[in-house]
Design a protein around this motif. Structure first.
Motif, PDB file in Angstrom:
ATOM      1  N   GLY A 214     113.609 -14.766  45.886  1.00  0.00           N
ATOM      2  CA  GLY A 214     114.872 -13.888  46.024  1.00  0.00           C
ATOM      3  C   GLY A 214     115.457 -13.506  44.522  1.00  0.00           C
ATOM      4  O   GLY A 214     115.200 -14.326  43.683  1.00  0.00           O
ATOM      5  N   ASN A 215     116.021 -12.340  44.156  1.00  0.00           N
ATOM      6  CA  ASN A 215     116.628 -12.002  43.180  1.00  0.00           C
ATOM      7  C   ASN A 215     117.906 -13.110  42.976  1.00  0.00           C
ATOM      8  O   ASN A 215     118.017 -13.658  41.738  1.00  0.00           O
ATOM      9  CB  ASN A 215     117.346 -10.572  43.077  1.00  0.00           C
ATOM     10  CG  ASN A 215     117.877 -10.514  41.635  1.00  0.00           C
ATOM     11  OD1 ASN A 215     117.354 -10.710  40.686  1.00  0.00           O
ATOM     12  ND2 ASN A 215     119.151 -10.111  41.823  1.00  0.00           N
ATOM     13  N   GLY A 216     118.441 -13.393  43.749  1.00  0.00           N
ATOM     14  CA  GLY A 216     119.777 -14.334  43.918  1.00  0.00           C
ATOM     15  C   GLY A 216     119.634 -15.372  44.768  1.00  0.00           C
ATOM     16  O   GLY A 216     119.029 -15.302  46.078  1.00  0.00           O
ATOM     17  N   ILE A 234     111.033 -25.371  45.479  1.00  0.00           N
ATOM     18  CA  ILE A 234     110.265 -24.619  44.667  1.00  0.00           C
ATOM     19  C   ILE A 234     110.848 -23.179  44.891  1.00  0.00           C
ATOM     20  O   ILE A 234     111.094 -22.779  46.034  1.00  0.00           O
ATOM     21  CB  ILE A 234     108.747 -24.437  45.063  1.00  0.00           C
ATOM     22  CG1 ILE A 234     108.108 -25.962  44.957  1.00  0.00           C
ATOM     23  CG2 ILE A 234     107.728 -23.609  43.969  1.00  0.00           C
ATOM     24  CD1 ILE A 234     108.192 -26.724  43.836  1.00  0.00           C
ATOM     25  N   THR A 235     111.151 -22.491  43.922  1.00  0.00           N
ATOM     26  CA  THR A 235     111.777 -21.149  44.055  1.00  0.00           C
ATOM     27  C   THR A 235     111.168 -20.015  43.068  1.00  0.00           C
ATOM     28  O   THR A 235     110.347 -20.362  42.024  1.00  0.00           O
ATOM     29  CB  THR A 235     113.239 -21.125  43.484  1.00  0.00           C
ATOM     30  OG1 THR A 235     113.372 -21.243  42.350  1.00  0.00           O
ATOM     31  CG2 THR A 235     113.955 -22.450  44.370  1.00  0.00           C
ATOM     32  N   GLN A 236     111.252 -18.811  43.488  1.00  0.00           N
ATOM     33  CA  GLN A 236     110.824 -17.731  42.497  1.00  0.00           C
ATOM     34  C   GLN A 236     112.179 -16.811  42.746  1.00  0.00           C
ATOM     35  O   GLN A 236     112.294 -15.813  43.474  1.00  0.00           O
ATOM     36  CB  GLN A 236     109.706 -16.961  43.239  1.00  0.00           C
ATOM     37  CG  GLN A 236     108.367 -17.741  42.968  1.00  0.00           C
ATOM     38  CD  GLN A 236     107.311 -16.843  43.512  1.00  0.00           C
ATOM     39  OE1 GLN A 236     107.350 -15.788  43.902  1.00  0.00           O
ATOM     40  NE2 GLN A 236     106.033 -17.468  43.596  1.00  0.00           N
ATOM     41  N   ALA A 237     113.255 -17.229  41.717  1.00  0.00           N
ATOM     42  CA  ALA A 237     114.360 -16.377  41.796  1.00  0.00           C
ATOM     43  C   ALA A 237     115.019 -16.183  40.435  1.00  0.00           C
ATOM     44  O   ALA A 237     114.350 -16.959  39.743  1.00  0.00           O
ATOM     45  CB  ALA A 237     115.672 -17.442  42.513  1.00  0.00           C
ATOM     46  N   ASN A 238     115.610 -15.208  40.058  1.00  0.00           N
ATOM     47  CA  ASN A 238     116.009 -15.026  38.741  1.00  0.00           C
ATOM     48  C   ASN A 238     117.600 -15.384  38.630  1.00  0.00           C
ATOM     49  O   ASN A 238     117.804 -15.608  37.410  1.00  0.00           O
ATOM     50  CB  ASN A 238     116.172 -13.417  38.564  1.00  0.00           C
ATOM     51  CG  ASN A 238     115.053 -12.666  38.653  1.00  0.00           C
ATOM     52  OD1 ASN A 238     113.929 -13.200  38.356  1.00  0.00           O
ATOM     53  ND2 ASN A 238     114.844 -11.547  39.372  1.00  0.00           N
ATOM     54  N   ASN A 239     118.173 -15.556  39.696  1.00  0.00           N
ATOM     55  CA  ASN A 239     119.519 -16.209  39.644  1.00  0.00           C
ATOM     56  C   ASN A 239     119.945 -17.256  40.603  1.00  0.00           C
ATOM     57  O   ASN A 239     119.666 -17.115  41.983  1.00  0.00           O
ATOM     58  CB  ASN A 239     120.592 -14.890  40.020  1.00  0.00           C
ATOM     59  CG  ASN A 239     120.373 -13.808  38.843  1.00  0.00           C
ATOM     60  OD1 ASN A 239     121.117 -14.033  37.717  1.00  0.00           O
ATOM     61  ND2 ASN A 239     119.793 -12.899  39.097  1.00  0.00           N
ATOM     62  N   ILE A 240     120.286 -18.107  40.362  1.00  0.00           N
ATOM     63  CA  ILE A 240     120.713 -19.399  41.230  1.00  0.00           C
ATOM     64  C   ILE A 240     121.931 -20.313  41.010  1.00  0.00           C
ATOM     65  O   ILE A 240     122.381 -20.489  39.783  1.00  0.00           O
ATOM     66  CB  ILE A 240     119.513 -20.637  41.066  1.00  0.00           C
ATOM     67  CG1 ILE A 240     117.970 -19.895  41.423  1.00  0.00           C
ATOM     68  CG2 ILE A 240     119.779 -21.875  41.973  1.00  0.00           C
ATOM     69  CD1 ILE A 240     116.910 -20.903  41.272  1.00  0.00           C
TER      70      ILE A 240
END
Length: 932
Positions: A214-216, A234-240
């Motif tokens: 997700g982007n966020g 484990i994530t693939q995110a640009n903003n957390i």
């Protein structure tokens, strides 16, 4: 109107509304929620299922069956205000008949056992719809792929587990009580916004194949952990953003990551493959931040990464990457082992300890902070906040340590060391070093500047470099600088009145060539209340050379403090001889003072040298060496204890070290002047000052080039040979670039073989590899499918590093002469023929990989060394391994992401909670540490 229906418990009730509305006027059941009965409700042409719909289910009615399947052609199932009540263990929902993009579903399920959502049929709603499922009692398990515009799952009293893919622009998973969230699949889409909320004591984590996309991303675990359960998160995110009642462990595989306001009541570890920046602050007792291959690193010079923690570790492994960090914690802060590819900058609001961690055996072992430029500063208007170094700090160019107000700079660990070509130490008015010969501040540098101005402040430094240098210094009390090598004094040294028997004395000791001023660049040594003593301990080869125009000056208004001046080579003697060169030296004495020239005199090569002893002696002595051992190069002025009127306090002392403000400017804004990018006046000579001009890329990193390879270019022995330069990558046992050093065969009925060199091997199938041509013809490396290892073979030494595997016994090293060794991720083994040295340091083929808990056994003349190792340090040290994280090849990228997951697992284990150690041969730098 459906009021009374009787169907067998194992039967099927199928109801389709093609035109008119159907009213379900009472509860309908086919068996029980866990039985084999099935209910199908389909609204093909009517307006959906639920209140005022094609199939109307009254708000007080419940559908009960082992499986319930609800379908519409784009219309709604229930509503947000009146959900459909069901009681089933298996539910399939679809509004996608006729491929509609509309329609939502709102469902309450009161089943008491696990609710399985999805199955073989399509499950989901339109891309513009919402799929809402609330489990009032049981767990929710996503058993089949689900799609929607918005996903909203709530487990009021249980867990949420995803075993199948969820595709939605917005994914909202919520649990309460002790329920946790476990992601075993891919959840979300790259442009979406996800939120996971564990309102009770449950955890939020990902399993072996789980990843949140997700982007966020918002993560809240009020009383539990995020990650640290099983495989971490484990994530693939640009903003957390995240918040946890316990620890947080996040491994992010997207290219860059931005963190908002985050917090935890325990440890926080965030690992990302790209750059890491923040729009808020991370508040937690312990914070670890890691950028594996980001080109910029962590934070920026214009926007420092904000945290509030008392224990921190920060690492940016990318070439040229930086760390810009501000810790706002007001109490005492500990900096664990940290590093940056280029600039490491840390500001703290309280006292700072650069830490020597106590390992499980109770032994103090040092950590390490590395970077091309390291700048650490404590900030506090109330003062007293200093820096204690208990670690090894290594910089290829500069180290800046600045303690606020009355703060101190000291060390309490004899193994602590600051190692850099240039070191600047600044304290507002505190001490630099401790008032003990055994606790001097230890450095290894060619140029050291130190300044502190308080009445009781002092400087006490020992430089272990073979060629030391004083770039300038100031102290309110005494200034002591000792080295056992050569010494160049490049800048002025000045002291104030000080306290104690020697007031503001200057004490300098060397053991070789001692130059006061270099290349005829004059410097001054001045005290305001104390003597000047310069000693060269080299009785056979020592020298003291004065540059043209040097100025030496003592002022002792106190009758209890001496003001003599001593320049001595070898054993100290005070021999009264005649002026050895009356043509080039003008000497005067008064008040009972004398000028001593030693048994052999001194040398004055040019005229204009003036010696003035007023009430205090001036002493020269070359010991057994000739007069040339002490040389005046003209216009040298040396005065002992002059009248006070000639020196009004310390106001005329020329201080070459400006007030340091590490938060100002940036390297890119620096100009070719004598002021560097951190606001510190550059005390280097003009030829060196240009290293801070233009931009950060202009910094000379020639000494750092070897960091990109496995070994040290300085190591030249048969154990290392050229291994550091031979680093092929092998995928599926096919070498991409062997450099004619490694040979593999992958024929149908033959084993794979590595005779010499090193390789990264990704096993696409189970395989056996023979390692080494001699003397290990019987050493075998057995790999299961999915294992990723680094193998190094060099003559008498064989090493294997497990970077990632999928199951037990995936990496096994065996030999007829030694016991079988089974490796797990983060474990390594080295086999070596026993000779005079059995210490692992002598056979370590990868000294830039950090180790932990090395165990040694010896059988049949073969030493087996088994230890944990730091996977991030291996990524940093091995250039092709690091390159995998920037690869565009899908297979290579997948392997890199697997490694990141493995790092997250190891980080949570016992190995990940201790400090790793760089192990090098005794003739190289002292051991150092790498935080997990």
């Amino acid at each position: 109107n459906v009021a009374n229906i009787s169907v067998g418990a194992a039967g099927t009730l199928s109801l389709t509304a093609t035109v008119a509305n159907i009213n379900v006027a009472s509860n309908v059941s086919v068996g029980t929620a866990t039985g084999s009965g099935t209910i199908y409700l389909t609204s093909d042409k009517a307006s959906g299922i639920g209140a005022s719909a094609g199939i109307i289910i009254g708000s007080g009615n419940t559908l009960t069956a082992g499986t319930i399947n609800l379908n519409t052609s784009g219309s709604d199932i229930g509503s947000s205000s009146q959900k459909i009540n069901i009681d089933t263990a298996n539910i399939i929902v679809s509004t996608l008949n006729n491929s509609s993009t509309t329609g939502s579903a709102y469902i309450n399920d009161s089943a008491t056992s696990t609710i399985n959502l999805g199955g073989t049929a399509v499950t989901g709603v339109g891309a513009a719809g919402t799929l809402s499922l609330t489990a009032t009692v049981a767990n929710i398990n996503v058993a089949g792929n689900v799609s929607a515009g918005t996903i909203a799952f709530t487990a009021s009293a249980g867990n949420i587990v995803t075993d199948a893919k969820i595709v939605a622009n917005s994914v909202n998973l919520t649990t309460a009580a002790s329920g946790g969230i476990v992601i075993n699949s891919t959840v979300g889409v790259s442009t979406g916004v996800d939120s996971f909320d564990s309102k009770g004591t449950g955890y939020i984590t990902t399993g072996t194949n789980g990843v949140i996309v997700g982007n966020g991303l918002s993560l809240v675990s009020n009383g539990g952990e995020i990650g640290f359960n099983g495989n971490g998160l484990i994530t693939q995110a640009n903003n957390i953003v995240f918040s946890a009642g316990l620890s947080v462990g996040i491994v992010n595989t997207s290219s860059n990551l931005v963190l908002g306001n985050c917090g935890s009541d325990a440890n926080v570890y965030v690992i990302t493959s790209g750059n890491l920046t923040g729009t808020g602050s991370i508040i937690a007792p312990v914070v670890g931040l890691y950028s594996i291959s980001g080109s910029n690193g962590i934070g920026t010079n214009n926007s420092l990464m904000q945290i509030n923690a008392h224990d921190i570790g920060v690492e940016a492994f990318g070439k040229g990457s930086n760390v810009y960090l501000n810790d706002t914690y007001s109490g005492s802060t500990v900096l664990q082992a940290s590093q940056a590819g280029n600039i490491f900058k840390l500001d703290t609001n309280g006292p700072l300890t650069i830490y020597a961690q106590i390992d499980q055996g109770g032994v103090a072992t040092v950590g390490q902070v590395t970077g091309s430029i390291i700048a650490i500063q404590t900030n506090d208007a109330n003062g007293g906040y200093g820096i204690i170094n208990d670690a090894v700090i290594v910089a290829n160019n500069f180290i800046f340590l600045t303690a606020s107000s009355t703060g101190y700079i000291a060390e309490s660990n004899a193994s602590a060391l600051m190692h850099a070509p240039n070191i600047s130490l600044v304290s507002g008015s505190g001490t630099i070093g401790t008032d003990s010969a055994n606790n001097r501040l230890l450095v290894n540098s060619g140029r050291v500047s130190a300044t502190t101005t308080g009445l009781n402040s002092f400087v006490n430094i020992y430089d272990e470099a073979a060629n030391s240098g004083i770039a300038g210094g100031q102290s309110g009390s005494y200034f002591t600088f000792n080295t056992n090598g050569n010494l160049n004094i490049y800048g002025n040294i000045a002291t104030g009145a000080g306290t104690g028997a020697n007031g503001g004395a200057i004490n300098i000791t060397a053991n070789g060539a001692l130059n006061i001023g270099v290349n005829n660049a004059a410097v001054s040594l001045t005290t305001n209340n104390g003597p000047i003593v310069v000693i060269n301990n080299s009785a056979n080869a020592g020298s003291i050379d004065f540059a043209k125009g040097d100025f030496v000056y003592t002022n002792t208004p106190s009758t209890s403090v001496p003001g003599y001046v001593v320049f001595n080579v070898g054993a100290y003697a005070q021999t009264n001889t005649t002026n050895p060169d009356s043509n080039n030296i003008t000497a005067t004495s008064s008040g009972g003072a004398s000028i001593f020239y030693g048994a052999n005199g001194i040398s004055a090569l040019s005229s204009g040298n003036v010696l003035n002893a007023k009430g205090q002696d001036i002493v020269f002595n070359t010991g057994s060496l000739p007069a040339s051992a002490i040389t005046l190069n003209g216009n040298v002025s040396i005065t002992a204890d002059p009248p006070i009127s000639l020196l009004s306090g310390a106001s005329v002392i020329q201080n070459n070290i400006a007030n340091t403000n590490l938060a100002s400017d940036s390297l890119s804004n620096a100009t070719p002047s004598n002021v560097n990018s951190f606001g510190v006046t550059n005390v280097l000579d003009n030829t060196q000052a240009t290293i801070f001009t233009n931009n950060s890329n202009s910094v000379n990193r020639s000494n750092a080039a070897e960091n990109e390879y496995l070994g040290d270019s300085t190591e030249n022995n048969e154990l290392i040979n050229n291994t550091s330069l031979v680093m092929p990558i092998a995928y599926s046992c096919k070498v991409i670039d062997a450099g004619n050093k490694a040979s593999f065969s992958d024929k149908s009925n033959e084993n794979t073989k590595l005779d010499y060199g090193s390789a990264i091997i990704s096993a696409s199938k189970a395989m056996e590899i023979s390692l080494g041509a001699k003397p290990y013809t019987s050493v075998k490396l057995n790999l299961k499918r999915g294992a990723l290892v680094l193998a190094i073979v060099n003559g008498n030494v064989v090493s294997v590093y497990d970077l990632h595997d999928n199951s037990a016994n995936s990496v096994v090293v065996s030999s007829s002469k030694t016991n079988k060794v089974v490796l797990t991720p983060g474990r390594h083994v080295t086999l070596a023929r026993v000779n005079a040295a059995t210490d692992f340091a002598y056979v370590n083929q990868a000294s830039k990989v950090a180790y932990l808990r090395t165990n040694t056994t010896i059988n049949n003349g073969i030493a087996t060394y088994v230890s944990d190792f730091s996977i991030p340090s291996a990524i940093s040290a091995v250039k092709p391994l690091k390159a995998m994280f920037g690869s565009h090849d899908a297979h290579v990228k997948a392997i890199a992401n697997q490694m990141l997951k493995t790092i997250g697992v190891v980080m949570q284990s016992g190995a990940g909670n201790s400090a790793y150690e760089y192990i090098v041969k005794p003739n190289l730098m002292a051991n150092s540490k790498l935080v997990k």
